[in-house]
Design an enzyme around this catalytic site. Sequence first.
Site, PDB file in Angstrom:
ATOM      1  N   ASN A 136       2.138  -0.400   5.371  1.00 63.85           N
ATOM      2  CA  ASN A 136       2.393  -1.071   4.104  1.00 63.85           C
ATOM      3  C   ASN A 136       3.191  -2.315   4.444  1.00 63.85           C
ATOM      4  O   ASN A 136       4.234  -2.198   5.080  1.00 63.85           O
ATOM      5  CB  ASN A 136       3.226  -0.136   3.206  1.00 63.85           C
ATOM      6  CG  ASN A 136       3.805  -0.856   2.012  1.00 63.85           C
ATOM      7  OD1 ASN A 136       3.190  -1.769   1.474  1.00 63.85           O
ATOM      8  ND2 ASN A 136       4.997  -0.434   1.587  1.00 63.85           N
ATOM      9  N   GLY A 137       2.706  -3.489   4.065  1.00 59.89           N
ATOM     10  CA  GLY A 137       3.517  -4.674   4.334  1.00 59.89           C
ATOM     11  C   GLY A 137       2.691  -5.852   4.780  1.00 59.89           C
ATOM     12  O   GLY A 137       1.464  -5.847   4.708  1.00 59.89           O
TER      13      GLY A 137
ATOM     14  N   LYS B 196       0.591  -0.804  -9.575  1.00 54.45           N
ATOM     15  CA  LYS B 196       1.741  -0.470 -10.425  1.00 54.45           C
ATOM     16  C   LYS B 196       3.038  -0.961  -9.812  1.00 54.45           C
ATOM     17  O   LYS B 196       3.913  -1.457 -10.492  1.00 54.45           O
ATOM     18  CB  LYS B 196       1.779   1.048 -10.619  1.00 54.45           C
ATOM     19  CG  LYS B 196       2.936   1.551 -11.443  1.00 54.45           C
ATOM     20  CD  LYS B 196       2.596   1.510 -12.905  1.00 54.45           C
ATOM     21  CE  LYS B 196       3.743   1.884 -13.813  1.00 54.45           C
ATOM     22  NZ  LYS B 196       3.744   1.013 -15.009  1.00 54.45           N
TER      23      LYS B 196
ATOM     24  N   GLU C 267       4.421 -11.341 -23.631  1.00 58.76           N
ATOM     25  CA  GLU C 267       4.047  -9.979 -23.233  1.00 58.76           C
ATOM     26  C   GLU C 267       2.616  -9.682 -23.683  1.00 58.76           C
ATOM     27  O   GLU C 267       1.841  -9.059 -22.952  1.00 58.76           O
ATOM     28  CB  GLU C 267       5.070  -8.993 -23.821  1.00 58.76           C
ATOM     29  CG  GLU C 267       4.761  -7.526 -23.654  1.00 58.76           C
ATOM     30  CD  GLU C 267       4.623  -7.041 -22.206  1.00 58.76           C
ATOM     31  OE1 GLU C 267       4.832  -7.820 -21.268  1.00 58.76           O
ATOM     32  OE2 GLU C 267       4.260  -5.857 -22.036  1.00 58.76           O
TER      33      GLU C 267
ATOM     34  N   ARG D 262       0.678   2.240  -6.103  1.00 66.59           N
ATOM     35  CA  ARG D 262       1.018   1.167  -5.164  1.00 66.59           C
ATOM     36  C   ARG D 262      -0.209   0.405  -4.672  1.00 66.59           C
ATOM     37  O   ARG D 262      -0.082  -0.514  -3.868  1.00 66.59           O
ATOM     38  CB  ARG D 262       1.735   1.761  -3.948  1.00 66.59           C
ATOM     39  CG  ARG D 262       2.940   2.590  -4.286  1.00 66.59           C
ATOM     40  CD  ARG D 262       3.450   3.292  -3.058  1.00 66.59           C
ATOM     41  NE  ARG D 262       4.043   2.353  -2.155  1.00 66.59           N
ATOM     42  CZ  ARG D 262       5.320   2.031  -2.139  1.00 66.59           C
ATOM     43  NH1 ARG D 262       6.135   2.593  -2.999  1.00 66.59           N
ATOM     44  NH2 ARG D 262       5.791   1.169  -1.285  1.00 66.59           N
TER      45      ARG D 262
ATOM     46  N   TRP E 206      -3.749  -2.073  -0.982  1.00 67.42           N
ATOM     47  CA  TRP E 206      -3.785  -3.215  -1.911  1.00 67.42           C
ATOM     48  C   TRP E 206      -3.861  -4.409  -0.988  1.00 67.42           C
ATOM     49  O   TRP E 206      -2.896  -4.763  -0.320  1.00 67.42           O
ATOM     50  CB  TRP E 206      -2.522  -3.252  -2.755  1.00 67.42           C
ATOM     51  CG  TRP E 206      -2.553  -4.285  -3.844  1.00 67.42           C
ATOM     52  CD1 TRP E 206      -3.094  -4.150  -5.084  1.00 67.42           C
ATOM     53  CD2 TRP E 206      -1.988  -5.602  -3.795  1.00 67.42           C
ATOM     54  NE1 TRP E 206      -2.920  -5.304  -5.806  1.00 67.42           N
ATOM     55  CE2 TRP E 206      -2.241  -6.212  -5.038  1.00 67.42           C
ATOM     56  CE3 TRP E 206      -1.296  -6.331  -2.836  1.00 67.42           C
ATOM     57  CZ2 TRP E 206      -1.841  -7.507  -5.335  1.00 67.42           C
ATOM     58  CZ3 TRP E 206      -0.897  -7.623  -3.135  1.00 67.42           C
ATOM     59  CH2 TRP E 206      -1.162  -8.193  -4.373  1.00 67.42           C
TER      60      TRP E 206
ATOM     61  N   LYS F 125      -0.549  -8.756 -21.159  1.00 66.04           N
ATOM     62  CA  LYS F 125      -1.341  -7.531 -21.292  1.00 66.04           C
ATOM     63  C   LYS F 125      -2.827  -7.856 -21.488  1.00 66.04           C
ATOM     64  O   LYS F 125      -3.694  -7.145 -20.987  1.00 66.04           O
ATOM     65  CB  LYS F 125      -0.841  -6.683 -22.459  1.00 66.04           C
ATOM     66  CG  LYS F 125       0.524  -6.052 -22.244  1.00 66.04           C
ATOM     67  CD  LYS F 125       0.436  -4.819 -21.363  1.00 66.04           C
ATOM     68  CE  LYS F 125       1.748  -4.074 -21.234  1.00 66.04           C
ATOM     69  NZ  LYS F 125       2.737  -4.738 -20.390  1.00 66.04           N
TER      70      LYS F 125
ATOM     71  N   GLU G 299      -4.034  -8.706 -18.099  1.00 64.25           N
ATOM     72  CA  GLU G 299      -3.887  -7.591 -17.165  1.00 64.25           C
ATOM     73  C   GLU G 299      -4.932  -6.495 -17.380  1.00 64.25           C
ATOM     74  O   GLU G 299      -5.574  -6.070 -16.429  1.00 64.25           O
ATOM     75  CB  GLU G 299      -2.470  -7.027 -17.363  1.00 64.25           C
ATOM     76  CG  GLU G 299      -2.006  -6.029 -16.361  1.00 64.25           C
ATOM     77  CD  GLU G 299      -0.567  -5.592 -16.634  1.00 64.25           C
ATOM     78  OE1 GLU G 299      -0.010  -5.915 -17.710  1.00 64.25           O
ATOM     79  OE2 GLU G 299       0.007  -4.910 -15.774  1.00 64.25           O
TER      80      GLU G 299
ATOM     81  N   HIS H   3       2.749 -30.594 -28.541  1.00 71.78           N
ATOM     82  CA  HIS H   3       2.986 -31.382 -27.330  1.00 71.78           C
ATOM     83  C   HIS H   3       1.880 -31.211 -26.290  1.00 71.78           C
ATOM     84  O   HIS H   3       2.108 -31.437 -25.110  1.00 71.78           O
ATOM     85  CB  HIS H   3       4.347 -31.011 -26.726  1.00 71.78           C
ATOM     86  CG  HIS H   3       5.486 -31.297 -27.658  1.00 71.78           C
ATOM     87  ND1 HIS H   3       5.783 -32.563 -28.106  1.00 71.78           N
ATOM     88  CD2 HIS H   3       6.368 -30.468 -28.270  1.00 71.78           C
ATOM     89  CE1 HIS H   3       6.816 -32.509 -28.940  1.00 71.78           C
ATOM     90  NE2 HIS H   3       7.180 -31.241 -29.054  1.00 71.78           N
TER      91      HIS H   3
ATOM     92  N   CYS I 118       0.851  -1.160   0.000  1.00 72.68           N
ATOM     93  CA  CYS I 118       0.000   0.000   0.000  1.00 72.68           C
ATOM     94  C   CYS I 118       0.897   1.222   0.000  1.00 72.68           C
ATOM     95  O   CYS I 118       2.107   1.119   0.030  1.00 72.68           O
ATOM     96  CB  CYS I 118      -0.835  -0.042   1.255  1.00 72.68           C
ATOM     97  SG  CYS I 118      -1.448  -1.699   1.540  1.00 72.68           S
TER      98      CYS I 118
HETATM   99  C1  G6P Z   1       3.516  -4.825 -11.505  1.00 73.99           C
HETATM  100  C2  G6P Z   1       3.009  -3.981 -12.650  1.00 73.99           C
HETATM  101  C3  G6P Z   1       3.638  -4.439 -13.954  1.00 73.99           C
HETATM  102  C4  G6P Z   1       5.143  -4.419 -13.827  1.00 73.99           C
HETATM  103  C5  G6P Z   1       5.625  -5.269 -12.648  1.00 73.99           C
HETATM  104  C6  G6P Z   1       7.108  -5.088 -12.389  1.00 73.99           C
HETATM  105  O1  G6P Z   1       3.003  -6.103 -11.598  1.00 73.99           O
HETATM  106  O2  G6P Z   1       1.618  -4.071 -12.733  1.00 73.99           O
HETATM  107  O3  G6P Z   1       3.244  -3.573 -14.993  1.00 73.99           O
HETATM  108  O4  G6P Z   1       5.705  -4.915 -15.004  1.00 73.99           O
HETATM  109  O5  G6P Z   1       4.940  -4.867 -11.465  1.00 73.99           O
HETATM  110  O6  G6P Z   1       7.311  -3.761 -11.994  1.00 73.99           O
HETATM  111  P1  G6P Z   1       8.703  -3.038 -12.016  1.00 73.99           P
HETATM  112  O7  G6P Z   1       8.436  -1.683 -11.442  1.00 73.99           O
HETATM  113  O8  G6P Z   1       9.619  -3.862 -11.152  1.00 73.99           O
HETATM  114  O9  G6P Z   1       9.161  -2.993 -13.425  1.00 73.99           O
END
Ligand code: G6P
Length: 621
Positions: free
Chosen positions: A104-105, A616, A492, A27, A78, A496, A499, A515, A2
């Site tokens: 936070n933690g 994020k 990737e 966060r 979070w 996405k 996500e 396979h 958080c």
């Molecule tokens: C979170 C974000 C992702 C990001 C990942 C790693 O899961 O939602 O978008 O790629 O963290 O974050 P960083 O800041 O270490 O690149």
Amino acid sequence: MCSIVGCIGVKHSREVVLSGLSRLEYRGYDSAGFACYDEDRKQVLTIRAVGGVADLRLAMQERSYDAQGLIGIGHTRWSTHGAVTEYNAHPVSDCTQRVFIVQNGTLENDAVLRAELAASGHRFSSQTDSELIAHCYEAALQVITEQGKKISRGQLSQMMQNVLHRLQGTYAFILLLEDIPDTLLIARQRLPLCIGFGENVAYVASDILACAGLVERVLFLPDRTYAIVQKDNVQLFAWDGSELAVSIERIAVSWDESGMRGHPHYMLKEIYEQSDVIRTLAYYGPTDVSDLVGRNISLIDETVIRMVGCGASAHAAYLAQPFFENLVSIPSNVFIATDMRERPLFEQAGSWALVLSQSGETADVLESVRLMKERGMCILGITNVVTSALAREADDTLLMRAGVEVAVASTKSVVAHIALLYLLAHEIAYRRHKITHMVKDQAAHNLAQLADVIAQHLVLQKDALLRIAHSLALLPHMFVIGRAVGYAVAREIALKLKEIAYIFAEACPAGELKHGPLALIDADMYVIVCSSIDETAYRKLIINVQQIKSRHGKIVSLVYEGQHELQVLSDDYVIVPVPQDPLLAHVVMISMAQYMIYHTAALLGRSIDKPRNLAKSVTVE
Ligand code: G6P
């Protein structure tokens, strides 16, 4: 993971805390809360709401919460312990409603603590582990106040020590005690916490961004320390209670208030910003990288490149593997930071690891850094945030210069990682006499040209990308396939899709379909095919696509220009232009795919910048 913010000494702590929190919503944003000491009513008043800071503001209006206070604390959550509800939102409090905490933690001994506290008569009003900390302080305070005297600093410090020794886990917190409304008590173990100092004002936050523009003097709390903070004074202590010297850094952090610049979401703005980010790195990157390698000559002699990251940053590492393998002719390995602790480390002391993290605050990434440092390894951090823990803990740092990335899904930071690693591979290859000076210098031009190609083709291919987005938005699930670096692209894309569009997508190496996954192919299954620029890989990919077609699967391709056979085999496709350096072709593909998935999510009405359940910066393990 958080965010926590506190301030002391400002006239209206509420606005300062709320605007700080909204900058830290990257966060976590599932619930939010605020508490301040109201001078008139002589008590701490709390308000909490499910949702982000905007929802908290709304709740303040609706419930006529008007407390301001010279001292305030706030939180965006979070969830880790307990559902997303108002009563689990912070600040949480003790039985007497005199100890307020934002944390936070995660506590690892929460079950034991809960049982101990319950046995001694404490009653809980939330499911959070943070509330347990408040009750621990309640118990400690009771002992002090029974002695009947005004609480001294020595007693406060002793109380901090006593409680901190009861807590196991990783955490950072701020405490506001109703009995001492001119002091904030703070502590951190593993997770970040800093204090910004103004004129007779102190701000405490998980990230200095919360008080950007307000302070230039900052104390980043060392690990396992606690502090007693007043508006004009701070005392810092080690876990054993010994007082530490306060080492203040001068840092000017600015906050980009530019907002979305007319775009409906930050993600779209950030996709469009990619060309500028690449251009910036084409300009500054070669010098940054050359200076870095000059300072750390041992990087040149590495026989294997090790890259570490999480999420899209780990994907960027996979996407950069071909640079080291093609230009330097050395293998490159990618380690997912989350798994590092469970794997043996065979690396020699002195060998380098390239640690990729946009935020520089991802807890698993930081833990892996600490693990590798314990083994004597050297860490090269690649990050977007100069003040981040990674930048401070790494032996050296390469900065992305990408500007603040707000959307949870990483876009411009992915291409920034790739561009920096492209330059680094050229620098190492040159110093190992694998390429000429001319080829090395050409790298920056290739990046600049890549930037132009991306900018042009997001416009030129817009219709095809939107058309495919419409098809994808109707699907419940899909495969995404590719070969070698095409598989890195597929991963990737699948990430996405999950996500931000909440569509189940599984990435699969194209050659592995036979396979197992082929069993799922029928007329209802869509497969996104990420083509290969390499002729041999392309030929084999065609065979894999044929295998899908013969089972009536639907093909949507991201196909490089000139690849007619794949176009003919596809139900729909978009043409990806090949930039001057074909080694960068997949970067164009990534960028176009991000745009396509953004629109898929937009068509589905998803919460694009803040997808459900995510954040994020993931500051918990
Ligand atoms: C979170 C974000 C992702 C990001 C990942 C790693 O899961 O939602 O978008 O790629 O963290 O974050 P960083 O800041 O270490 O690149």
